[in-house]
Design an enzyme around this catalytic site. Structure first.
Site, PDB file in Angstrom:
ATOM      1  N   GLU A   8       0.865  -1.176   0.000  1.00  9.07           N
ATOM      2  CA  GLU A   8       0.000   0.000   0.000  1.00  9.07           C
ATOM      3  C   GLU A   8       0.912   1.240   0.000  1.00  9.07           C
ATOM      4  O   GLU A   8       1.255   1.749  -1.037  1.00  9.07           O
ATOM      5  CB  GLU A   8      -0.953  -0.047   1.200  1.00  9.07           C
ATOM      6  CG  GLU A   8      -2.219   0.683   0.890  1.00  9.07           C
ATOM      7  CD  GLU A   8      -3.465   0.114   1.565  1.00  9.07           C
ATOM      8  OE1 GLU A   8      -4.478   0.781   1.448  1.00  9.07           O
ATOM      9  OE2 GLU A   8      -3.440  -0.954   2.192  1.00  9.07           O
ATOM     10  N   GLU A  32      -2.597   0.154  13.238  1.00  9.77           N
ATOM     11  CA  GLU A  32      -3.771   0.470  12.425  1.00  9.77           C
ATOM     12  C   GLU A  32      -5.070   0.145  13.172  1.00  9.77           C
ATOM     13  O   GLU A  32      -6.051   0.852  13.062  1.00  9.77           O
ATOM     14  CB  GLU A  32      -3.720  -0.360  11.132  1.00  9.77           C
ATOM     15  CG  GLU A  32      -4.905  -0.178  10.226  1.00  9.77           C
ATOM     16  CD  GLU A  32      -4.735  -0.909   8.898  1.00  9.77           C
ATOM     17  OE1 GLU A  32      -3.998  -1.909   8.849  1.00  9.77           O
ATOM     18  OE2 GLU A  32      -5.328  -0.453   7.901  1.00  9.77           O
TER      19      GLU A  32
HETATM   20  C1  BGC Z   1      -5.619   2.140   4.353  1.00  8.31           C
HETATM   21  C2  BGC Z   1      -6.217   3.175   5.230  1.00  8.31           C
HETATM   22  C3  BGC Z   1      -7.198   3.936   4.448  1.00  8.31           C
HETATM   23  C4  BGC Z   1      -8.274   2.965   4.146  1.00  8.31           C
HETATM   24  C5  BGC Z   1      -9.455   3.543   3.509  1.00  8.31           C
HETATM   25  C6  BGC Z   1      -6.693   1.212   3.974  1.00  8.31           C
HETATM   26  O1  BGC Z   1      -6.269   0.183   3.184  1.00  8.31           O
HETATM   27  O2  BGC Z   1      -4.533   1.521   4.922  1.00  8.31           O
HETATM   28  O3  BGC Z   1      -5.573   3.638   6.261  1.00  8.31           O
HETATM   29  O4  BGC Z   1      -7.614   5.135   4.933  1.00  8.31           O
HETATM   30  O5  BGC Z   1      -7.782   1.858   3.423  1.00  8.31           O
HETATM   31  O6  BGC Z   1     -10.416   2.697   3.582  1.00  8.31           O
END
Ligand code: BGC
Length: 898
Positions: free
Chosen positions: A480, A756
């Site tokens: 990501e 997270e």
């Molecule tokens: C990210 C997030 C992001 C989110 C949105 C994720 O995969 O890591 O932090 O804001 O997707 O849905």
């Protein structure tokens, strides 16, 4: 409201000491001596140091700017003003590639004056024509895409006065002159919306040149430009070919000039970097090293001719933000073997960067280094949460004695490495991990008497270090590492306390505006690695697209820089326009939204404990909030028509919210912490319903056993809403909660960064689902803002942004006996250090020169306040629970009984 008193401290004008003032920290476009900028009217800033003298204010300044020939290009008369930030250059036109020197003289209100040391700034290549260089790339590439090398020999036969290298690439580059690396920046040219603009870097390379034969070279990597990037294995987002644009402008001592530039006389080959990808890692084969490839003596007769690429040069811009550099270096704290038999090294900190090591072995020995943030429940090396990111670096030895390796054109997020194929015994002392992030100046520190909160602050700062890598990313380890807008806005204000993020965000916000869809919504990630300019859906989520209003406003508050608002104004307006266009009767209740992302849910939620907040209710709150911020910006910029139009709209949006979601008694239809926190923070409720809403919020928290239940969009507002409305005790209880979900639970589980999810590792050691479980995600670190601004109590007055007017208003609680925060404001250091000692509250304050402050000392009833042992004089009215004192710059020592 209790009647209290407002007190003044006499400003001790020059009484303590008559030391000279100093003027220092000269910045051009917020950078110290930048080598190349392309602002035609750059802004100058400086700081005053008033020494021990209190109440120092600048009364006048005078600037002088000269060119390389020492000719004056701007020398306006002395200006009577206290402005020391963002003074606009207004002299004769600044020239491409030229270096300028400036000084400032300042006068203060104590009759003192001071002159600065010289500061410099260079101008970039201002027109596409100034680039003599041509884009060049490899003739052909193998399917495995080894890193191309490009080189050229040249001669210097006169004395060099100045040589500036201007460099950029499609992909990533690392340049060398005469065998030495150019600069100390990594992952250049950094990441912008490449289909719209590319930054170039400029380096003063005068000292790298030598009389006679010279050589310049660069290696290239795929990077964000064409590598695997954008979730999963997408690639070639911006183009298929990588290429280099490099130009050295040389000025000789005799005044003549020469240019060394990329063209088809350059040669190309490949070297030891056989493969390099951001997510996947890299392969280095030392047997393939072309020793001395960037030195003049190297024989490149076996190399191919470089190929000219037909790419534009009118999208090139000088670098605005601080480049990525190497920072902390970590040693191994532990070496162990897992139950599966894996050899693992632990660096003790979840960090972002890479591992460097020494080894000796046979030619062809192959070492594979894998990266992980955590071990699994059984104690084995865990990489499932990296999803498609392989995050593996492979090194093949040449067999020539002791070899040192570090990867290039990639980075990893990790605390642990697994080593495979190592010849002989692994010696931990041969391995180090280097943290790599944008080189923003550190600005703040926060510590207190509770070691777990200090660890929380540490984790917040490391979340920032790990995710401020040229763009603000969600996470740094899995497939990501994207500029997720929601995450960035949530953390933006906290980020300003830890590091100077002014130019970091100024640069990123330009891409926000450039990548904004024509309907006014924002792609979810900036630069837009998903849609790449094609509005195929995916954008416009409440709380995510609001990055375009929230971040500019936060930057304006933190840095007092109107230009950010000017630059972003149209984008802010377009976003509000989007929400309006999607609304019916002022209610925005359509579209796809992430909502209160990763809010509290339970697996066995039999009694309905999950804290679900309606996505449309949240959307309506952000609609109002963004409209308010647009009004604020319009006010600052003097756009009175817009102030009127949007003030009316705001009233309608709030009216619609009340009709749709709130009962006459103030029960919000989603009876959740997020709903109440946003209602309070965004002023969604009429005055008479606010206190009860705060009560409901506090009750809700109590019902959940003093736990928060919020996700990304509620968490940043929770403690602030509580403390603002008289429930600071509840806010401290949340902060100090150690059970899941809470900020301290991960710390109990050994976290060294912000996670997270509230429960990335479950109490029984099980890990959360690998599909969404990063251990380095800064969003929940947004509590840092409350710690600095409310617990330590350092804030800017919004009517005097950028800390020109400061408030120091500590909040006592949480059984803290001591809290210390220092913050490097644009004017210099502000401090709030408080302690509770023998029934006394003691507050040490530092206020920088050329600012004023109101210090609020928590007082009970009429208890007396002293400063430096002397009673402060009573003068006027005051806020509940505090004695307020207006002060100028200086150090102050307040005390009162509790
Ligand atoms: C990210 C997030 C992001 C989110 C949105 C994720 O995969 O890591 O932090 O804001 O997707 O849905």
């Amino acid at each position: 409201m209790r009647k209290t008193f407002f007190l003044f401290i006499a400003l001790l004008a020059g009484q303590l000491c008559s030391a000279q003032i100093k003027v220092q920290r000269l910045m051009t476009e917020n950078l110290v001596n930048p080598v190349a900028i392309d602002a035609l009217g750059p802004r100058f800033s400086w700081q005053l140091d008033g020494g021990q003298t209190r109440g120092v204010m600048q009364t006048a300044y005078q600037i002088k700017v000269t060119d390389e020939a020492n000719h004056v290009v701007w020398a306006p008369a002395k200006v009577s003003s206290d402005q020391s930030m963002y003074v606009n250059y207004q002299g004769s036109a600044l020239k491409s590639g030229q270096k300028y020197t400036w000084h400032v003289k300042v006068w203060d209100n104590h009759g003192k004056s001071a002159e600065s040391l010289p500061a410099t700034f260079g101008m970039g290549l201002l027109k596409a024509d100034d680039w003599k260089a041509q884009w060049i790339g490899p003739a052909r590439e193998e399917a495995s895409r080894p890193s191309p090398l490009l080189r050229k020999g040249f001669t210097v036969n006169k004395k060099v006065k100045k040589a500036i290298a201007f460099i950029t690439a499609h992909g990533l580059y690392e340049a060398h002159i005469n065998g030495k690396r150019v600069g100390e920046d990594y992952l250049t040219p950094g990441y912008t919306s490449y289909n719209k603009r590319i930054q170039y870097q400029a380096y003063d390379v005068t000292n790298l040149l030598q009389p006679g034969a010279n050589a310049v070279g660069a290696s290239l990597g795929s990077g964000w430009y064409r590598g695997v990037y954008g979730i999963g294995t997408r690639h070639e987002i911006y183009g298929k070919d990588i290429s280099l644009l490099l130009q050295i402008n040389i000025t000789y001592a005799d005044g003549s000039t020469a240019t060394v530039a990329t063209d088809d006389s350059w040669k190309t080959s490949t070297g030891e970097i056989r493969y390099a990808e951001i997510y996947m890692g890299s392969t280095t084969d030392a047997r393939k090293e072309q020793k001395g490839w960037s030195t003049a003596a190297f024989n490149d007769s076996g190399w191919s001719k470089a190929v000219i690429g037909n790419y534009p040069k009118d999208d090139l811009v000088a670098t605005v933000n601080e480049p990525v550099k190497k920072h902390e270096i970590f040693k191994v704290v532990k070496m162990f073997t897992t139950p599966k038999g894996e050899k693992v090294l632990d660096f003790g900190q979840n960090l972002v960067g890479w591992v460097k090591f020494k080894v000796s072995g046979k030619a062809g020995d192959k070492i594979v280094i894998s990266h992980a943030e955590v071990m699994d429940k059984a104690g084995n090396f865990y990489t499932d949460n990296l999803r498609d990111a392989k995050a593996q670096n492979t090194f093949i030895l040449s067999g020539n004695g002791v070899e040192t390796f570090e990867p290039q054109f990639t980075w990893q997020g990790f605390r642990y490495i697994r080593i495979e194929g190592y010849p002989g015994d692994i010696k931990p002392e041969d391995f180090t991990a280097t943290a790599v992030y944008s080189d923003m100046a550190p600005t703040g520190s926060f510590s207190c008497s509770n070691p777990m909160i200090n660890q929380l602050q540490h984790n917040i700062q490391w979340g920032q270090k790990g995710n401020f890598l040229d763009i603000p990313t969600d996470c740094p380890q899995r497939d990501e590492r994207l500029g997720w807008t929601g995450d960035a806005q949530v953390f933006s204000r906290t980020s300003t306390f830890n590091m100077n993020t002014h130019n970091f965000f100024a640069k990123w916000l330009k891409d926000v505006a450039l990548d904004q869809f024509s309907d006014g919504s924002l792609p979810h990630v900036i630069p837009d690695a998903f849609d790449n300019g094609r509005p195929t859906g995916g954008g416009g989520s409440a709380g995510w697209s609001d990055a375009t209003t929230i971040i500019p406003w936060n930057m304006y508050l933190a840095y007092g820089d109107k230009q950010i608002l000017e630059n972003q104004y149209n984008s802010m307006k377009a976003w509000v326009g989007f929400m309006k266009s999607r609304s019916h009767n002022n209610l925005w209740n359509v579209g796809d939204h992430f909502g209160d992302w990763l809010f509290y849910t339970r697996n066995d939620d039999n009694d309905g404990s999950a804290a679900i907040t309606s996505k449309y209710l949240i959307a309506q709150c952000f609609y109002a909030h963004s409209t308010q911020l647009l009004i604020n910006a319009a006010q600052v910029l003097g756009k009175t028509d817009d102030v009127e139009t949007y003030t009316k709209l705001l009233a309608d949006v709030k009216g619609a919210y009340l009709r749709e979601y709130v009962t006459p008694n103030g029960l919000i239809s989603s009876d959740t912490q997020t709903a109440y926190a946003e209602a309070l923070e965004f002023d969604m409720l009429p005055e008479n319903l606010r206190e009860q809403a705060a009560g409901r919020l506090a009750d809700n928290i109590r019902r959940y056993g003093n736990h928060l239940t919020t996700g990304f969009l509620g968490t940043p507002y929770l403690c602030d809403a509580l403390s603002k409305y008289g429930h600071a005790d509840a806010a401290f209880r949340l902060l100090l909660q150690e059970e899941y979900p809470s900020w301290l639970y991960p710390i109990k589980m050994g976290a060294t960064t912000i996670w997270e999810r509230w429960d990335g590792i479950k109490p029984d050691g099980e890990l959360e689902v690998p599909s969404m479980n990063s251990y380095n995600h800064y969003a929940y670190g947004a509590i840092g803002d409350w710690m600095y601004r409310t617990v330590a109590g350092i804030d800017t007055k919004s009517e005097q942004p950028g800390y020109k007017g400061i408030t120091i208003k500590p909040t006592v609680g949480g059984n803290f006996t001591q809290v210390s925060a220092d913050y490097e404001t644009p004017y210099g250091k502000a401090s709030s250090h408080w302690k509770v000692e023998n029934g006394n509250f003691v507050l040490d304050v530092v206020i920088p020169a050329n600012t004023t402050a109101t210090v609020y000392i928590p007082t009970k009833g009429d208890s007396a306040v002293t400063e430096g042992g002397k009673p402060v004089t009573k003068a006027a009215d005051q806020i509940a629970g505090y004695t307020a004192v207006n002060v100028g710059s200086g150090n102050y020592h307040f005390s009162t009984s509790m």
